[in-house]
Structures are given as C-alpha cells and as structure tokens.
Motif scaffolding. Structure first.
Motif, PDB file in Angstrom:
ATOM      1  N   ALA A  80       0.828  -1.208   0.000  1.00 16.65           N
ATOM      2  CA  ALA A  80       0.000   0.000   0.000  1.00 16.65           C
ATOM      3  C   ALA A  80       0.861   1.257   0.000  1.00 16.65           C
ATOM      4  CB  ALA A  80      -0.936  -0.004   1.206  1.00 16.65           C
ATOM      5  N   GLN A  81       1.968   1.231   0.743  1.00 19.81           N
ATOM      6  CA  GLN A  81       2.867   2.378   0.772  1.00 19.81           C
ATOM      7  C   GLN A  81       3.543   2.609  -0.572  1.00 19.81           C
ATOM      8  OE1 GLN A  81       5.401   1.187   4.025  1.00 19.81           O
ATOM      9  NE2 GLN A  81       4.229   2.348   5.538  1.00 19.81           N
ATOM     10  N   GLU A  82       3.835   1.534  -1.277  1.00 21.72           N
ATOM     11  CA  GLU A  82       4.513   1.661  -2.568  1.00 21.72           C
ATOM     12  C   GLU A  82       3.569   2.076  -3.688  1.00 21.72           C
ATOM     13  OE1 GLU A  82       6.284  -2.113  -3.198  1.00 21.72           O
ATOM     14  OE2 GLU A  82       7.962  -1.781  -1.800  1.00 21.72           O
ATOM     15  N   ASN A  83       2.304   1.682  -3.591  1.00 20.74           N
ATOM     16  CA  ASN A  83       1.378   1.904  -4.694  1.00 20.74           C
ATOM     17  C   ASN A  83       0.478   3.121  -4.519  1.00 20.74           C
ATOM     18  OD1 ASN A  83       2.326  -0.468  -5.913  1.00 20.74           O
ATOM     19  ND2 ASN A  83       0.847  -1.734  -4.814  1.00 20.74           N
ATOM     20  N   ASP A  84       0.316   3.624  -3.304  1.00 22.35           N
ATOM     21  CA  ASP A  84      -0.608   4.737  -3.055  1.00 22.35           C
ATOM     22  C   ASP A  84       0.141   5.968  -2.568  1.00 22.35           C
ATOM     23  OD1 ASP A  84      -2.753   3.132  -3.711  1.00 22.35           O
ATOM     24  OD2 ASP A  84      -3.036   2.440  -1.647  1.00 22.35           O
TER      25      ASP A  84
END
Length: 251
Positions: A80-84
């Motif tokens: 989630a941190q990498e994609n959002d």
C-alpha cells in the motif's frame, strides 16, 4: 632355526595381535560417540540420530498462525505504501466554497458554508469504485457504470426547517435521487416523507432544483475535486486500519 624362518614366525604371530588392536580401537571410538550422544551402544538409530543431531542447529521452528498473519499484514502495508500516495496533500481550489471537516477514522467528510442566511451542509461518503475489470453495465441505461460519490446535501433555514437532497456525483454529472423536507419539531425517530421519485419530476422542475444546488456550491468543479479527495482519503483510512490491525495482533 634360520633367520628367515624366525621372521616369518614373528610376522604370523603379530598379525592376529594387530587385527585385534584395530578392532578394539574401532570399537572404543564408536562406543565413545555413542556415550557422547547418550544412545545405547547397539542402538540401530545411531547413524540416523547423528544426522538429525548435526542438522538440528540449522533448523528453524515453524511460525505460529499469529506470526504468519503479521507477515501478511506487513506485506500488505508495504504494498500500500509503494502503490498509493498516502502522504499527498490535496490542493484545495481557490474557488472552493466549503469548509472541510475531515476526521481520521471516519468514513465521511462534512462540508459547510453559509449562503444568504442559509446553512449548507454536505455529507460526503466514500466513493463507489468501478475498475472496469468486470465490464459493469447499467441495465436500465445500457451504459458502463461509473465511479461515483454519494452526497447528502442539507440546506437549513434559521427557523430550523431544512431541505435535504440525496445525490450521487459522477465525473460528468450530478444526479438527485430524492428530496425531503425536515421541520425543527421533527424527532430523529420520525422519518420525513421523501416525496415522489425525483426522476418522475417534470423536466423544468428537475432543472430548477439542479440550479438551486449549483448556486449553493454543488457543481461539477466541486464534485470533481471531492472525487480525488475521497479517493486519497480512502487510501489513508486503509493504511490506518492496517496499522491499527497490526498493533492489535501484536499486543
């Protein structure tokens, strides 16, 4: 007796002795190993046990179900941190007429403003996402279903009387589903009459109510900003939910 015969006799006598010494040495060596690992001297599991004994130091215990769950949660947080863009701050348009009240952990955002003595309040809900992967189609209109944001717009007079609109904001339009009138003496347990289905209204009446909302700030420029804002809020709330879940499991 010749010297050669003496040598042959000595050698033949020494051979059994040497063999016995070798057998005794081997027996003592294996006995020492058996005693070291506390196994019976004639145990048939001696060699297999040694193999397991030597490899035990390199084996790691299987993770518990809790540890496995934590690993999955941590992996989801990382993805989630990498994609959002969770930390991205939305730039509010200069002509945005509302004050934004956004509390972490809540599924709605409240917008408020005053307009000619009226209080305009907008309850903005989380967006309904449509990815297009399932090729969703509205059977009534035979058109692809779009992502949307549910809105509840309440226009209140100083007397306490209010007009409430249940709306849905799409990328290119704002639809009104129903309209109800609330009186100040009405209790929360009493349900106001929503009136007829808005889609059954006369076209002139429909346009009149759309214009009524537009001059109070419910227009395309407002809802387009809210669409991006609520998508980012959804990402932030999901990250917060994962973090709280991880803390609960670890406690």
């Amino acid at each position: 007796m010749s010297f050669t015969a003496i040598l042959r006799k000595s050698a033949s006598a020494a051979t059994p002795l040497a063999s016995r010494l070798v057998r005794v040495g081997q027996r003592d060596y294996h006995s020492a190993l058996k005693r070291q690992v506390n196994l019976p001297r004639k145990s048939p599991f001696f060699v297999p046990f040694l193999q397991r004994y030597c490899s035990a130091a390199t084996e790691t215990p299987r993770p518990s179900s809790t540890e496995s769950l934590l690993r999955v949660i941590e992996s989801e947080i990382k993805d989630a941190q990498e994609n959002d863009d969770n930390d991205r701050v939305e730039e509010i348009p200069k002509d945005f007429p509302f004050k934004i009240d956004d509390n972490a952990g809540q599924q709605t955002v409240i917008l408020t403003r005053e307009y000619e003595g009226e209080l305009v309040k907008v309850e903005v809900h989380m967006p309904d996402f449509v990815t297009g992967e399932e090729n969703d189609v509205d059977d009534d209109k035979e058109q692809p279903v779009q992502s949307s944001i549910p809105l509840v717009v309440t226009v209140s007079k100083k007397s306490g009387t209010c007009l409430q609109f249940n709306c849905v904001a799409y990328a290119d339009e704002i639809t009104i589903d129903s309209i109800s009138i609330g009186a100040p003496e009405t209790s929360e347990d009493e349900m106001a009459f929503d009136g007829p289905n808005f889609h059954d209204f006369d076209e002139k009446l429909k346009k009149g109510f759309h214009k009524y909302l537009e001059i109070r700030g419910i227009k395309a420029s407002t809802t387009n900003f809210l669409h991006e804002y609520m998508i980012n809020k959804d990402s932030r709330e999901y990250m917060g939910w994962l973090s709280n879940l991880k803390q609960f499991i670890e406690a």
